[in-house]
Design a protein around this motif. Structure first.
Motif, PDB file in Angstrom:
ATOM      1  N   PHE A 119       0.790  -1.229   0.000  1.00  9.90           N
ATOM      2  CA  PHE A 119       0.000   0.000   0.000  1.00  9.90           C
ATOM      3  C   PHE A 119       0.829   1.291   0.000  1.00  9.90           C
ATOM      4  CE2 PHE A 119      -2.905  -3.057   2.212  1.00  9.90           C
ATOM      5  CZ  PHE A 119      -3.801  -3.171   1.158  1.00  9.90           C
ATOM      6  N   ASP A 120       2.101   1.203   0.296  1.00 10.54           N
ATOM      7  CA  ASP A 120       2.935   2.402   0.333  1.00 10.54           C
ATOM      8  C   ASP A 120       4.171   2.173  -0.523  1.00 10.54           C
ATOM      9  OD1 ASP A 120       3.976   4.846   0.961  1.00 10.54           O
ATOM     10  OD2 ASP A 120       4.542   4.345   3.011  1.00 10.54           O
ATOM     11  N   GLY A 121       5.225   1.651   0.041  1.00 14.62           N
ATOM     12  CA  GLY A 121       6.436   1.336  -0.708  1.00 14.62           C
ATOM     13  C   GLY A 121       7.395   0.587   0.187  1.00 14.62           C
ATOM     14  N   SER A 122       8.177  -0.293  -0.380  1.00 13.91           N
ATOM     15  CA  SER A 122       9.076  -1.116   0.421  1.00 13.91           C
ATOM     16  C   SER A 122      10.175  -0.307   1.091  1.00 13.91           C
ATOM     17  CB  SER A 122       9.699  -2.211  -0.447  1.00 13.91           C
ATOM     18  OG  SER A 122      10.342  -1.651  -1.588  1.00 13.91           O
ATOM     19  N   TYR A 123      10.471   0.886   0.513  1.00 13.07           N
ATOM     20  CA  TYR A 123      11.437   1.789   1.131  1.00 13.07           C
ATOM     21  C   TYR A 123      11.024   3.225   0.815  1.00 13.07           C
ATOM     22  CZ  TYR A 123      15.881   3.294   3.114  1.00 13.07           C
ATOM     23  OH  TYR A 123      16.845   3.870   3.918  1.00 13.07           O
TER      24      TYR A 123
END
Length: 342
Positions: A119-123
Motif C-alpha cells: 500500500f505504500d512502498g518497500s522503502y
C-alpha cells in the motif's frame, strides 16, 4: 495530437526534477534556517515527483496511441505494468540492507513490512513504482472507457479527497470525517499512492500529449501557477493545517504547464539526451542507497556528522557518477541486464 518521436526537453527537465527529489529527502538548505529550507526544499520542489508521474503518463499515451486494436491496447498496458512491477521487485532487493536496518531501528513486523510493500512502498521513495503502475493501468482503462477529460475530472476529485489526509488534514480536524481518514490510514497507510495521488498526474500527461499549446502561453501559465503555489504553501504553513506537503492543489497546474514547456523545448537529437533520460530515473531510484552509505560512513566509521549541504553534495555526486557508470556499462552485451533497472 503529438507526432514527434523524441522529446529531449522532457528528459532534461526530468533530470532536474530528480535532483529536486534528492533535495526533498536531504533538505540541503536546512543549515540556512527553517524559512530558507521551507522555500528551497519544499516549495520549489513541489512539482518534482508529480512531474515523474506526468511524463510517464505522456509517454504511456504515446505508446497506446500507436496501437490499432483492443488486444494490442491491453497488451501495451500489461507490458507497462509488468515492467514497472519487475523494477519494483528489483529495487526492493537492492534496498534490502537499508530495509533491514529500518526494520530493526523501528521495530517493524513482517506484517507491517508487507503492508508497506503493497500500500505504500518497500522503502522511503520506492512508493513511486507501485503507484505509477497502478495509476498508469487505471488511467489507460478509464480513458479507453470514458475519455481523457471525464477521467481527469474524476481524478481531480479523488486527488482533492486525498489531500485531506496530507496537506489539508487540518481542515477536517474537528469533523467526523477525520475518523474515517484514521481508519483508512490503519489499512492503506497513506493517500500518497497511485489512486489518490498519481492518477491525476498520469492523466495530465495523457492530456498534454493530446493537446498543442504555444510555448509562450505555457510559460505564462506556468509562472502564474508557481505564484499560486507559493501563496498556497505559505497559507498552509501559516494556518498549520498540513500534516505533510506531498501533494497540494497548485502542484496540478504547475506540473501540467511545466510538462507543456518541456515538450515544446526543441533540442536536436543527440546521444547525450538518451543518457540524460536514463540518468534522471537512476538518480531518483538510487539516491537513497547512496545516502544510506553516507550515514554508515558518518556514524560508524568517522563518528561525526556534517551539515545537510555536505550530505546533499556527497549523495548527489556519488549518485550521478553511479548512474553515468550504469549508462556506460549497459551498452555492452555483458551488462545489458542493467537496463532492467530503469
Amino acid at each position: 495530437m503529438e507526432k514527434r518521436k523524441n522529446y529531449n526537453g522532457i528528459d532534461v527537465v526530468k533530470l532536474l526534477m530528480a535532483l529536486c527529489v534528492v533535495a526533498i529527502h536531504l533538505t540541503p538548505f536546512a543549515m540556512f534556517g527553517e524559512n530558507v529550507s521551507f522555500l528551497f526544499d519544499k516549495v520549489l520542489t513541489r512539482a518534482a515527483v508529480p512531474f515523474f508521474f506526468c511524463s510517464s503518463g505522456f509517454f504511456l499515451k504515446m505508446k497506446l496511441d500507436r496501437v490499432t486494436s483492443n488486444l494490442e491496447y491491453k497488451t501495451q498496458i500489461l507490458k507497462f505494468a509488468k515492467r514497472i512491477l519487475f523494477m519494483y521487485f528489483l529495487w526492493t532487493i537492492i534496498y534490502l540492507p537499508c530495509i533491514i536496518f529500518w526494520f530493526k531501528a523501528e521495530s517493524q513486523t513482517l506484517l507491517s513490512f508487507f503492508q508497506k510493500c503493497i500500500f505504500d512502498g518497500s522503502y522511503l521513495h520506492l512508493w513511486y513504482l507501485p503507484s505509477v503502475m497502478i495509476a498508469g493501468v487505471l488511467a489507460a482503462l478509464l480513458v479507453r472507457k470514458i475519455g481523457t477529460i471525464k477521467s481527469l475530472i474524476i481524478a481531480i476529485g479523488v486527488y482533492i479527497l486525498g489531500l485531506l489526509d496530507t496537506s489539508y488534514y487540518g481542515v477536517i480536524k474537528n469533523f467526523e470525517f477525520q475518523n474515517f481518514i484514521r481508519e483508512y490510514d490503519k489499512i492503506f497507510i497513506t493517500t500518497r499512492n497511485g489512486i489518490f495521488f498519481g492518477l491525476v498526474f498520469i492523466l495530465l500527461g495523457f492530456l498534454a500529449y493530446e493537446t498543442k499549446q504555444k510555448l509562450s502561453k505555457s510559460l505564462l501559465l506556468l509562472i502564474v501557477s508557481i505564484i499560486g503555489l507559493f501563496m498556497e504553501m505559505y497559507l498552509l504553513r501559516s494556518f498549520g493545517v498540513a500534516r505533510t506537503y506531498e501533494g497540494v492543489l497548485f502542484s496540478v497546474p504547475v506540473t501540467y504547464f511545466l510538462l507543456h514547456v518541456a515538450k515544446e523545448i526543441l533540442l536536436q537529437d543527440k546521444e547525450i539526451y538518451k543518457s540524460i533520460r536514463i540518468v534522471g530515473v537512476l538518480v531518483y531510484l538510487s539516491h537513497c542507497w547512496v545516502d544510506f552509505t553516507y550515514s554508515v560512513l558518518c556514524y560508524n566509521i568517522l563518528h561525526r556528522t556534517f551539515g545537510s549541504m555536505v550530505r546533499f553534495i556527497y549523495t548527489l555526486i556519488i549518485t550521478v557518477l553511479i548512474s553515468i557508470l550504469i549508462v556506460k556499462l549497459q551498452k555492452h552485451k555483458r551488462f545489458t541486464w542493467l537496463r532492467k533497472l530503469y
